[in-house]
Scaffold this motif. Structure first.
Motif, PDB file in Angstrom:
ATOM      1  N   GLU A  73     -35.791  49.164-109.172  1.00 48.46           N
ATOM      2  CA  GLU A  73     -34.877  48.295-109.905  1.00 48.46           C
ATOM      3  C   GLU A  73     -34.355  49.050-111.125  1.00 48.46           C
ATOM      4  N   PRO A  74     -33.382  49.946-110.911  1.00 48.82           N
ATOM      5  CA  PRO A  74     -32.910  50.777-112.024  1.00 48.82           C
ATOM      6  C   PRO A  74     -32.116  49.957-113.035  1.00 48.82           C
ATOM      7  N   SER A  75     -32.288  50.283-114.314  1.00 47.48           N
ATOM      8  CA  SER A  75     -31.427  49.698-115.342  1.00 47.48           C
ATOM      9  C   SER A  75     -30.055  50.353-115.217  1.00 47.48           C
ATOM     10  N   MET A  76     -29.050  49.764-115.846  1.00 47.22           N
ATOM     11  CA  MET A  76     -27.719  50.365-115.810  1.00 47.22           C
ATOM     12  C   MET A  76     -27.741  51.759-116.432  1.00 47.22           C
ATOM     13  N   GLU A  77     -28.560  51.938-117.478  1.00 45.01           N
ATOM     14  CA  GLU A  77     -28.656  53.246-118.131  1.00 45.01           C
ATOM     15  C   GLU A  77     -29.254  54.283-117.184  1.00 45.01           C
ATOM     16  N   GLU A  78     -30.324  53.894-116.471  1.00 46.03           N
ATOM     17  CA  GLU A  78     -30.948  54.813-115.508  1.00 46.03           C
ATOM     18  C   GLU A  78     -29.965  55.168-114.397  1.00 46.03           C
ATOM     19  N   TYR A  79     -29.273  54.159-113.896  1.00 48.53           N
ATOM     20  CA  TYR A  79     -28.314  54.387-112.809  1.00 48.53           C
ATOM     21  C   TYR A  79     -27.226  55.367-113.253  1.00 48.53           C
ATOM     22  N   GLN A  80     -26.664  55.127-114.440  1.00 51.66           N
ATOM     23  CA  GLN A  80     -25.588  55.981-114.929  1.00 51.66           C
ATOM     24  C   GLN A  80     -26.062  57.412-115.149  1.00 51.66           C
ATOM     25  N   GLU A  81     -27.301  57.563-115.623  1.00 50.89           N
ATOM     26  CA  GLU A  81     -27.839  58.901-115.861  1.00 50.89           C
ATOM     27  C   GLU A  81     -28.008  59.670-114.547  1.00 50.89           C
ATOM     28  N   ILE A  82     -28.575  59.007-113.538  1.00 52.28           N
ATOM     29  CA  ILE A  82     -28.777  59.654-112.232  1.00 52.28           C
ATOM     30  C   ILE A  82     -27.436  59.959-111.573  1.00 52.28           C
ATOM     31  N   MET A  87     -23.182  63.590-109.716  1.00 55.96           N
ATOM     32  CA  MET A  87     -21.759  63.876-109.597  1.00 55.96           C
ATOM     33  C   MET A  87     -21.408  65.242-110.187  1.00 55.96           C
ATOM     34  N   SER A  88     -22.116  65.655-111.217  1.00 56.24           N
ATOM     35  CA  SER A  88     -21.890  67.000-111.777  1.00 56.24           C
ATOM     36  C   SER A  88     -22.208  68.065-110.740  1.00 56.24           C
ATOM     37  N   GLU A  89     -23.311  67.858-110.005  1.00 54.68           N
ATOM     38  CA  GLU A  89     -23.692  68.803-108.947  1.00 54.68           C
ATOM     39  C   GLU A  89     -22.661  68.803-107.815  1.00 54.68           C
ATOM     40  N   ILE A  90     -22.124  67.623-107.516  1.00 52.46           N
ATOM     41  CA  ILE A  90     -21.119  67.510-106.459  1.00 52.46           C
ATOM     42  C   ILE A  90     -19.826  68.214-106.861  1.00 52.46           C
ATOM     43  N   GLN A  91     -19.388  67.985-108.098  1.00 54.30           N
ATOM     44  CA  GLN A  91     -18.164  68.639-108.568  1.00 54.30           C
ATOM     45  C   GLN A  91     -18.300  70.155-108.585  1.00 54.30           C
ATOM     46  N   ILE A  95     -15.646  69.702-105.024  1.00 51.86           N
ATOM     47  CA  ILE A  95     -15.227  68.421-104.448  1.00 51.86           C
ATOM     48  C   ILE A  95     -14.417  67.644-105.482  1.00 51.86           C
ATOM     49  N   THR A  96     -13.237  67.189-105.077  1.00 55.88           N
ATOM     50  CA  THR A  96     -12.306  66.543-106.005  1.00 55.88           C
ATOM     51  C   THR A  96     -11.988  65.097-105.638  1.00 55.88           C
ATOM     52  N   HIS A  97     -12.360  64.667-104.433  1.00 53.72           N
ATOM     53  CA  HIS A  97     -12.032  63.323-103.966  1.00 53.72           C
ATOM     54  C   HIS A  97     -13.277  62.615-103.461  1.00 53.72           C
ATOM     55  N   ILE A 119     -14.151  61.408-114.793  1.00 57.54           N
ATOM     56  CA  ILE A 119     -14.685  62.762-114.580  1.00 57.54           C
ATOM     57  C   ILE A 119     -13.697  63.639-113.804  1.00 57.54           C
ATOM     58  N   GLY A 120     -12.451  63.152-113.693  1.00 54.80           N
ATOM     59  CA  GLY A 120     -11.405  63.965-113.075  1.00 54.80           C
ATOM     60  C   GLY A 120     -11.407  63.983-111.563  1.00 54.80           C
ATOM     61  N   MET A 121     -11.985  62.945-110.945  1.00 53.87           N
ATOM     62  CA  MET A 121     -11.973  62.845-109.482  1.00 53.87           C
ATOM     63  C   MET A 121     -11.102  61.676-109.044  1.00 53.87           C
ATOM     64  N   GLN A 122     -10.707  61.696-107.787  1.00 55.49           N
ATOM     65  CA  GLN A 122      -9.801  60.670-107.260  1.00 55.49           C
ATOM     66  C   GLN A 122     -10.473  59.886-106.136  1.00 55.49           C
ATOM     67  N   ALA A 123     -10.283  58.570-106.139  1.00 52.08           N
ATOM     68  CA  ALA A 123     -10.855  57.704-105.108  1.00 52.08           C
ATOM     69  C   ALA A 123      -9.847  57.486-103.978  1.00 52.08           C
ATOM     70  N   ILE A 124     -10.365  57.454-102.739  1.00 56.83           N
ATOM     71  CA  ILE A 124      -9.534  57.244-101.550  1.00 56.83           C
ATOM     72  C   ILE A 124     -10.101  56.045-100.788  1.00 56.83           C
ATOM     73  N   PHE A 125      -9.207  55.135-100.334  1.00 58.22           N
ATOM     74  CA  PHE A 125      -9.627  53.908 -99.634  1.00 58.22           C
ATOM     75  C   PHE A 125      -8.826  53.761 -98.336  1.00 58.22           C
ATOM     76  N   PRO A 126      -9.260  54.367 -97.250  1.00 62.96           N
ATOM     77  CA  PRO A 126      -8.459  54.361 -96.009  1.00 62.96           C
ATOM     78  C   PRO A 126      -8.334  52.999 -95.334  1.00 62.96           C
ATOM     79  N   LEU A 127      -9.198  52.036 -95.662  1.00 64.66           N
ATOM     80  CA  LEU A 127      -9.125  50.716 -95.025  1.00 64.66           C
ATOM     81  C   LEU A 127      -8.500  49.662 -95.939  1.00 64.66           C
TER      82      LEU A 127
END
Length: 236
Positions: A73-82, A87-91, A95-97, A119-127
């Protein structure tokens, strides 16, 4: 070169259909699947699917998988930190999208876009904004197969858990239930279809009831619970 994208993979039908469309369009390089899992239980949140089946899916899709492990049951702070660290590792992989299977939940889309834009990434919603009745029919006509792993007891009874989605299932849904379960009425695990090299191998286990406390609006409110039915799927 095509932009590199991560695909937010829930293991269910909307993810499977969205991935199919992205692969068919061939505008992005799907570099990795991305799934949040409960670290303690090693299951996908809400879907209740065990990590072993998630890993089977990724292997049969032939796409690398990143699992973001969250506390029970993560707090919002824990969730945002993880999330920020992940996402830093992913970028760092170029990866940009980020691709999602959402269909019509405006607030959720706005949240996703704001978080990614920051964080300079773009969201895509194909449906996005597709009629959900049309989408589920397209899903079935393409040869996808999916099983209901979780139902919200506020909408559906225990009998819907563990059912394969077919026309009879859709005909049995109450009028107030979206045919894609977009309002959280039910969640699924997709085990076969045109994007998989072979079907995922699993067995159907028992169906269990789980309850979660409803948040109180006022301190004097009576305690109430959300009821969910989970059908456990076992790896073969």
């Amino acid at each position: 070169m095509k932009p590199k994208a991560l695909f937010n993979w829930s293991s269910g039908k909307d993810s499977a259909l969205a991935l199919h469309k992205i692969l068919q369009a061939d505008q992005y390089e799907v570099a990795t699947l991305f799934t949040s899992v409960n670290k303690e239980f090693q299951r996908i949140s809400m879907h209740g699917v065990h990590v072993s089946l998630l890993e089977q899916q990724a292997s049969l899709l032939d796409i690398p998988l990143i699992k973001m492990e969250l506390p029970k049951e993560p707090s919002m702070e824990e969730y945002q930190e993880i999330m920020s660290k992940t996402m830093s590792e992913i970028q760092a992989q170029g990866i940009t999208h980020s691709i999602f299977g959402d269909i019509f939940l405006e607030d959720l889309r706005k949240y996703r876009e704001e978080q990614l834009n920051s964080i300079g990434m773009q969201a895509i919603f194909p449906l996005w904004k597709r009629d959900t009745s049309d989408l589920i029919q397209e899903f079935l006509q393409l040869g996808f197969k999916t099983i209901v792993t979780c139902v919200n007891g506020s909408y559906l009874d225990k009998s819907f858990a563990g059912r394969i989605i077919d026309q009879q299932f859709l005909d049995d849904l109450p009028d107030n239930v979206d045919p894609c379960g977009e309002n959280g009425e039910f969640h699924t695990f997709t085990f076969d279809g045109p994007i998989f090299k072979n079907p995922v191998q699993f067995e159907i286990g028992e169906t269990v009831k789980k309850t979660y406390p409803k948040p109180k609006v006022k301190p004097e409110d009576e305690e109430e619970e959300y009821i969910f039915w989970f059908c456990d799927l076992l790896s073969k």
